[in-house]
Design a protein around this motif. Structure first.
Motif, PDB file in Angstrom:
ATOM      1  N   PRO A   1       0.766  -1.303   0.089  1.00  0.00           N
ATOM      2  CA  PRO A   1       0.005   0.060  -0.091  1.00  0.00           C
ATOM      3  C   PRO A   1       0.932   1.335   0.148  1.00  0.00           C
ATOM      4  O   PRO A   1       1.855   1.395   0.611  1.00  0.00           O
ATOM      5  N   THR A   2       0.383   2.266  -0.839  1.00  0.00           N
ATOM      6  CA  THR A   2       1.189   3.437  -0.754  1.00  0.00           C
ATOM      7  C   THR A   2       0.547   4.658  -0.243  1.00  0.00           C
ATOM      8  O   THR A   2       1.141   5.850   0.036  1.00  0.00           O
ATOM      9  N   GLY A   3      -0.916   4.684  -0.083  1.00  0.00           N
ATOM     10  CA  GLY A   3      -1.796   5.828   0.515  1.00  0.00           C
ATOM     11  C   GLY A   3      -1.782   6.838  -0.601  1.00  0.00           C
ATOM     12  O   GLY A   3      -2.437   7.931  -0.430  1.00  0.00           O
ATOM     13  N   ASN A   4      -1.368   6.493  -2.031  1.00  0.00           N
ATOM     14  CA  ASN A   4      -1.731   7.413  -3.078  1.00  0.00           C
ATOM     15  C   ASN A   4      -2.865   6.815  -3.915  1.00  0.00           C
ATOM     16  O   ASN A   4      -2.587   5.825  -4.539  1.00  0.00           O
ATOM     17  N   GLN A   5      -4.054   7.511  -4.025  1.00  0.00           N
ATOM     18  CA  GLN A   5      -4.949   7.239  -4.572  1.00  0.00           C
ATOM     19  C   GLN A   5      -4.835   7.102  -6.137  1.00  0.00           C
ATOM     20  O   GLN A   5      -5.564   6.633  -6.808  1.00  0.00           O
TER      21      GLN A   5
ATOM     22  N   ARG B   1       4.478  -2.723 -15.821  1.00  0.00           N
ATOM     23  CA  ARG B   1       3.697  -3.296 -14.648  1.00  0.00           C
ATOM     24  C   ARG B   1       3.998  -2.231 -13.604  1.00  0.00           C
ATOM     25  O   ARG B   1       3.357  -2.306 -12.569  1.00  0.00           O
ATOM     26  N   ASP B   2       4.538  -1.128 -13.728  1.00  0.00           N
ATOM     27  CA  ASP B   2       4.822  -0.116 -12.765  1.00  0.00           C
ATOM     28  C   ASP B   2       3.726   0.954 -12.952  1.00  0.00           C
ATOM     29  O   ASP B   2       3.242   1.468 -13.765  1.00  0.00           O
ATOM     30  N   GLY B   3       3.043   0.810 -11.636  1.00  0.00           N
ATOM     31  CA  GLY B   3       1.597   1.632 -11.552  1.00  0.00           C
ATOM     32  C   GLY B   3       1.855   2.635 -10.589  1.00  0.00           C
ATOM     33  O   GLY B   3       0.882   3.412  -9.986  1.00  0.00           O
TER      34      GLY B   3
ATOM     35  N   ALA C   1      -6.875  -9.596 -16.351  1.00  0.00           N
ATOM     36  CA  ALA C   1      -6.223  -9.055 -15.412  1.00  0.00           C
ATOM     37  C   ALA C   1      -7.151  -7.859 -14.261  1.00  0.00           C
ATOM     38  O   ALA C   1      -8.041  -7.330 -15.235  1.00  0.00           O
ATOM     39  N   SER C   2      -6.902  -7.201 -13.378  1.00  0.00           N
ATOM     40  CA  SER C   2      -7.445  -6.085 -12.937  1.00  0.00           C
ATOM     41  C   SER C   2      -6.494  -5.367 -12.327  1.00  0.00           C
ATOM     42  O   SER C   2      -5.343  -5.678 -12.321  1.00  0.00           O
ATOM     43  N   VAL C   3      -7.098  -4.174 -11.598  1.00  0.00           N
ATOM     44  CA  VAL C   3      -6.117  -3.399 -10.847  1.00  0.00           C
ATOM     45  C   VAL C   3      -6.657  -3.002  -9.439  1.00  0.00           C
ATOM     46  O   VAL C   3      -7.741  -3.227  -9.243  1.00  0.00           O
ATOM     47  N   ARG C   4      -5.537  -2.759  -8.762  1.00  0.00           N
ATOM     48  CA  ARG C   4      -6.063  -2.420  -7.286  1.00  0.00           C
ATOM     49  C   ARG C   4      -5.450  -1.062  -6.672  1.00  0.00           C
ATOM     50  O   ARG C   4      -4.364  -0.733  -6.791  1.00  0.00           O
ATOM     51  N   GLN C   5      -6.562   0.003  -6.710  1.00  0.00           N
ATOM     52  CA  GLN C   5      -5.976   1.431  -6.310  1.00  0.00           C
ATOM     53  C   GLN C   5      -5.392   1.339  -4.845  1.00  0.00           C
ATOM     54  O   GLN C   5      -5.666   0.682  -3.978  1.00  0.00           O
TER      55      GLN C   5
END
Length: 245
Positions: free
Chosen positions: A77-81, A105-107, A192-196
């Protein structure tokens, strides 16, 4: 001597490939790069080139390319939305200032002064599922990113949908900084999916990589030493034959 030289030549490029992976464990989304020597990574099999021997009854094979292991890395987790992590086999799409498209792959994302969603590492613009640059208006402070990549604002309006594309390993050229380039346009991923608010860490195992590097280096040194001893034996034999009268 031929076998020793082949053994050494096989391990030398392997050592060059293993070495860069160890000191760069931390880059986000970094994928393990492997030389095809019987270890299954992304490709379903290895790619070899046959060395013909003109009917002498012996044939050899050597590796002609490497593959990238796209196995899922751990999420942090990064805390960046604006950050996203890909879940499953997929790649995000970005473009540089010249309009050249790349995949990653870098999000780790942020917003530039023009309101474009960009890759924090290099400023490349993030693309949506239609290939357009994703824009987030300056007056928007909170966004929501759903699993399918849809970016929404507080009132429920949709801004864009992140492009998440299918991995086709045989058509991907690995570049630096976790970027990939494809000769063809990759199709959208159906799985594939993404996770915020998360980023994917590297899937490189530091201990395993160091062990492999040591093993490869030892094998190369052993083959080189054997070749040198064989060369010396041949030279000594020739020298003794020259003294025989």
């Amino acid at each position: 001597p031929i076998l020793e030289m082949l053994h050494a030549s096989k391990n030398q490029p392997a050592a060059k490939m293993e070495a860069p992976r160890f000191p760069v464990i931390s880059p986000k989304g970094l994928k393990n790069n492997r030389q095809n020597q019987g270890t299954k990574t992304y490709f379903d099999g290895d790619v070899y080139e046959r060395l013909e021997t003109d009917g002498r009854g012996i044939a050899f094979a050597h590796d002609v390319l490497s593959s990238t292991n796209f196995a899922q890395g751990p999420l942090t987790p990064t805390g960046n939305q604006m950050d996203v992590a890909i879940m499953g086999d997929g790649l995000l799409s970005v473009e540089d200032s010249a309009g050249n498209r790349f995949y990653t792959r870098d999000g780790r994302f942020s917003r530039d002064i023009e309101g474009n969603l960009v890759l924090t590492a290099n400023g490349f613009r993030v693309l949506d599922n239609a290939g357009a640059v994703v824009q987030i208006p300056p007056n928007v402070s909170d966004i929501s990113i759903s699993g399918d990549g849809t970016i929404s604002i507080e009132d429920g309006g949709q801004l864009a949908r992140l492009g998440v594309f299918d991995i086709n390993g045989l058509d991907l050229e690995r570049l630096s900084d976790g970027l990939f380039k494809s000769a063809i346009e990759l199709p959208p991923s159906e799985t594939a999916s993404v996770r915020q608010g998360f980023v994917e860490e590297s899937n490189v195992n530091a201990v395993q990589t160091l062990t492999e590097l040591i093993n490869v280096q030892r094998a190369y040194e052993a083959a080189s030493s054997l070749k040198e001893r064989e060369d010396q034996r041949i030279r000594d034999s020739i020298s003794r034959m020259g003294r025989v009268r």
